[in-house]
Design an enzyme around this catalytic site. Structure first.
Site, PDB file in Angstrom:
ATOM      1  CG  ASP A  89      -1.852   1.155   1.312  1.00 42.42           C
ATOM      2  OD1 ASP A  89      -1.558   2.208   0.707  1.00 42.42           O
ATOM      3  OD2 ASP A  89      -2.885   1.027   1.975  1.00 42.42           O
ATOM      4  CB  VAL A  90       1.757   3.776  -2.598  1.00 42.80           C
ATOM      5  CG1 VAL A  90       1.984   2.769  -3.712  1.00 42.80           C
ATOM      6  CG2 VAL A  90       0.448   4.535  -2.799  1.00 42.80           C
ATOM      7  CG  ASN A 123      -0.218   2.029 -12.625  1.00 42.75           C
ATOM      8  OD1 ASN A 123      -0.649   2.569 -13.649  1.00 42.75           O
ATOM      9  ND2 ASN A 123      -1.003   1.237 -11.868  1.00 42.75           N
ATOM     10  CE1 TYR A 133      -5.662  11.197 -11.246  1.00 41.62           C
ATOM     11  CE2 TYR A 133      -5.945  12.762 -13.039  1.00 41.62           C
ATOM     12  CZ  TYR A 133      -5.514  11.528 -12.583  1.00 41.62           C
ATOM     13  OH  TYR A 133      -4.939  10.631 -13.463  1.00 41.62           O
ATOM     14  CB  THR A 165      -8.833   1.980 -16.187  1.00 40.23           C
ATOM     15  OG1 THR A 165      -8.927   3.354 -15.757  1.00 40.23           O
ATOM     16  CG2 THR A 165      -7.684   1.827 -17.170  1.00 40.23           C
TER      17      THR A 165
HETATM   18  P1  NAP Z   1      -7.369   2.052 -11.927  1.00 39.06           P
HETATM   19  O1  NAP Z   1      -7.851   1.016 -12.863  1.00 39.06           O
HETATM   20  O2  NAP Z   1      -8.308   2.679 -10.954  1.00 39.06           O
HETATM   21  O3  NAP Z   1      -6.121   1.412 -11.141  1.00 39.06           O
HETATM   22  C1  NAP Z   1      -5.505   2.122 -10.098  1.00 39.06           C
HETATM   23  C2  NAP Z   1      -4.567   1.169  -9.393  1.00 39.06           C
HETATM   24  O4  NAP Z   1      -3.937   1.881  -8.308  1.00 39.06           O
HETATM   25  C3  NAP Z   1      -5.303  -0.028  -8.763  1.00 39.06           C
HETATM   26  O5  NAP Z   1      -4.493  -1.178  -8.884  1.00 39.06           O
HETATM   27  C4  NAP Z   1      -5.417   0.379  -7.302  1.00 39.06           C
HETATM   28  O6  NAP Z   1      -5.518  -0.703  -6.416  1.00 39.06           O
HETATM   29  C5  NAP Z   1      -4.066   1.084  -7.137  1.00 39.06           C
HETATM   30  N1  NAP Z   1      -3.997   1.866  -5.919  1.00 39.06           N
HETATM   31  C6  NAP Z   1      -4.762   2.900  -5.531  1.00 39.06           C
HETATM   32  N2  NAP Z   1      -4.372   3.316  -4.317  1.00 39.06           N
HETATM   33  C7  NAP Z   1      -3.341   2.518  -3.930  1.00 39.06           C
HETATM   34  C8  NAP Z   1      -2.521   2.431  -2.786  1.00 39.06           C
HETATM   35  N3  NAP Z   1      -2.688   3.255  -1.743  1.00 39.06           N
HETATM   36  N4  NAP Z   1      -1.547   1.500  -2.743  1.00 39.06           N
HETATM   37  C9  NAP Z   1      -1.359   0.658  -3.781  1.00 39.06           C
HETATM   38  N5  NAP Z   1      -2.125   0.657  -4.882  1.00 39.06           N
HETATM   39  C10 NAP Z   1      -3.101   1.590  -4.948  1.00 39.06           C
HETATM   40  O7  NAP Z   1      -6.707   3.273 -12.705  1.00 39.06           O
HETATM   41  P2  NAP Z   1      -5.845   3.379 -14.043  1.00 39.06           P
HETATM   42  O8  NAP Z   1      -6.652   4.141 -14.991  1.00 39.06           O
HETATM   43  O9  NAP Z   1      -5.267   2.065 -14.407  1.00 39.06           O
HETATM   44  O10 NAP Z   1      -4.698   4.367 -13.530  1.00 39.06           O
HETATM   45  C11 NAP Z   1      -3.341   3.996 -13.401  1.00 39.06           C
HETATM   46  C12 NAP Z   1      -2.522   5.280 -13.348  1.00 39.06           C
HETATM   47  O11 NAP Z   1      -2.668   5.986 -14.588  1.00 39.06           O
HETATM   48  C13 NAP Z   1      -2.970   6.262 -12.257  1.00 39.06           C
HETATM   49  O12 NAP Z   1      -1.847   6.855 -11.675  1.00 39.06           O
HETATM   50  C14 NAP Z   1      -3.787   7.287 -13.030  1.00 39.06           C
HETATM   51  O13 NAP Z   1      -3.819   8.539 -12.381  1.00 39.06           O
HETATM   52  C15 NAP Z   1      -3.024   7.331 -14.330  1.00 39.06           C
HETATM   53  N6  NAP Z   1      -3.807   7.850 -15.473  1.00 39.06           N
HETATM   54  C16 NAP Z   1      -4.939   7.200 -15.890  1.00 39.06           C
HETATM   55  C17 NAP Z   1      -5.650   7.721 -16.963  1.00 39.06           C
HETATM   56  C18 NAP Z   1      -6.898   7.064 -17.475  1.00 39.06           C
HETATM   57  O14 NAP Z   1      -7.575   7.657 -18.352  1.00 39.06           O
HETATM   58  N7  NAP Z   1      -7.260   5.862 -17.033  1.00 39.06           N
HETATM   59  C19 NAP Z   1      -5.216   8.883 -17.609  1.00 39.06           C
HETATM   60  C20 NAP Z   1      -4.055   9.516 -17.157  1.00 39.06           C
HETATM   61  C21 NAP Z   1      -3.362   8.984 -16.086  1.00 39.06           C
HETATM   62  P3  NAP Z   1      -6.943  -1.335  -5.970  1.00 39.06           P
HETATM   63  O15 NAP Z   1      -7.331  -2.313  -7.051  1.00 39.06           O
HETATM   64  O16 NAP Z   1      -6.638  -1.967  -4.679  1.00 39.06           O
HETATM   65  O17 NAP Z   1      -7.916  -0.198  -5.867  1.00 39.06           O
END
Ligand code: NAP
Length: 236
Positions: free
Chosen positions: A62-63, A85, A160, A195
Site C-alpha cells: 500500500d503506497v 502507477n 487530482y 479503466t
Molecule cells: P485504476 O484502474 O483505478 O487502477 C488504479 C490502481 O492503483 C489499482 O491497482 C489500485 O488498487 C491502485 N492503488 C490505488 N491506491 C493505492 C494504494 N494506496 N496502494 C497501492 N495501490 C493503490 O486506474 P488506471 O486508470 O489504471 O490508472 C493507473 C494510473 O494511470 C494512475 O496513476 C492514473 O492517475 C493514471 N492515469 C490514468 C488515466 C486514465 O484515463 N485511465 C489517464 C491519465 C493517467 P486497488 O485495485 O486496490 O484499488
C-alpha cells in the site's frame, strides 16, 4: 525464465493500466512483481499473468503505508524498473468546494506514496545497470493544458490535477539528483484510457500501457527528466 532476468515492480499492478504494463513488460522477458494493496487481488493478477507464461509474482504494498512499503521492498532482492502507477482520482466539485481531506488523501497516494516507494527502492535501482523509473502522470497534470481557455470545467479537479502536476515536479527533482547515474526518471501521460478510473474512455488499457512500457525500457541514450505521451514530449 529467458532473456535478461531484469525485474520490474508495478505499483497498482493488479488492474487497469498497471496490469497491462506488467503483462507487456513480462512479454519483454522482465520478471514482473505486481505491487498490490490487497493480497487476493495481487494473487489473482499474478496467476493470470503466469497462465500466459509471464514470470509474475506479487507483493502486498500500500503506497500510503510506510511499513507495507518497507516489507515489500525487503522481499525484492533486485530491481531494474519501477513503475509508479498506483493512483486515485476522487470525485471532485469545483476547486472552491473540495474538502482539504480529499486533497490530503489524493496527495497521500498520488504524490507522497510515489515518493515513498521511489525512495525505498532507489538503493536497488542504483545497483542495476540501467535503472528506469516511470511516473504515471496525466494530461490533467500539465499546467499548459489545464490553463487553456477550452479546458473543461468538469475536469478542473483540484486534488487530482494538482497531484499530477506535483508528480511532474517530483519527476524532475529525482531526475536531477540522478542525472550522473544510469537511472532515467520520466513522467508519462498514458492518455485517456478505459479503466475503472475512466470508464467513459475508449482507449484500451493496453494502448495506455504501451506508452509507459516504452519509457520503462529506454536505451542508455534515452531522455530523463521529461514528460511524454504517445506522440513524444509534452508541455509541463
Ligand atoms: P485504476 O484502474 O483505478 O487502477 C488504479 C490502481 O492503483 C489499482 O491497482 C489500485 O488498487 C491502485 N492503488 C490505488 N491506491 C493505492 C494504494 N494506496 N496502494 C497501492 N495501490 C493503490 O486506474 P488506471 O486508470 O489504471 O490508472 C493507473 C494510473 O494511470 C494512475 O496513476 C492514473 O492517475 C493514471 N492515469 C490514468 C488515466 C486514465 O484515463 N485511465 C489517464 C491519465 C493517467 P486497488 O485495485 O486496490 O484499488
Amino acid at each position: 525464465m529467458t532473456g535478461s532476468e531484469k525485474v520490474a515492480l508495478v505499483s497498482g499492478g493488479n488492474k487497469g493500466i498497471g496490469f497491462e504494463v506488467a503483462r507487456q513488460l513480462g512479454q519483454l522477458d522482465y520478471r514482473v512483481v505486481i505491487a498490490c494493496r490487497d493480497e487476493e487481488r495481487g494473487r489473482v493478477a499474478a496467476d493470470k499473468l503466469r497462465s500466459e507464461d509471464v514470470e509474475a509474482s506479487y507483493v502486498v504494498l500500500d503506497v500510503s503505508n510506510p511499513d507495507s512499503i518497507a516489507t515489500a521492498v525487503h522481499k525484492l532482492g533486485r530491481l531494474d524498473v519501477l513503475i509508479n502507477n498506483a493512483g486515485i482520482a476522487p470525485a471532485e466539485g469545483p476547486p472552491s468546494e473540495v474538502p482539504l481531506d480529499v486533497l490530503r488523501q489524493t496527495y497521500e497516494t498520488n504524490v507522497f506514496g510515489l515518493v515513498a516507494v521511489t525512495q525505498a527502492v532507489l538503493p536497488l535501482l542504483r545497483k542495476a545497470d540501467a535503472g528506469r523509473i516511470v511516473n504515471l502522470s496525466s494530461g490533467a497534470g500539465s499546467l499548459t493544458v489545464v490553463s487553456r481557455p477550452d479546458w473543461r470545467p468538469e475536469w478542473n479537479g483540484l486534488a487530482y490535477n494538482t497531484s499530477k502536476s506535483a508528480v511532474n515536479a517530483v519527476t524532475v527533482a529525482f531526475a536531477t539528483e540522478l542525472r550522473d547515474t544510469p537511472i532515467k526518471v520520466n513522467a508519462v501521460n498514458p492518455g485517456y484510457t478505459k479503466t475503472d478510473m475512466s470508464p467513459g474512455a475508449n482507449r484500451p488499457a493496453a494502448d495506455g500501457a504501451a506508452v509507459v512500457v516504452h519509457y520503462a525500457v529506454l536505451p542508455a541514450n534515452g531522455p530523463t527528466g521529461g514528460f511524454f505521451d504517445e506522440n513524444g514530449p509534452i508541455p509541463w
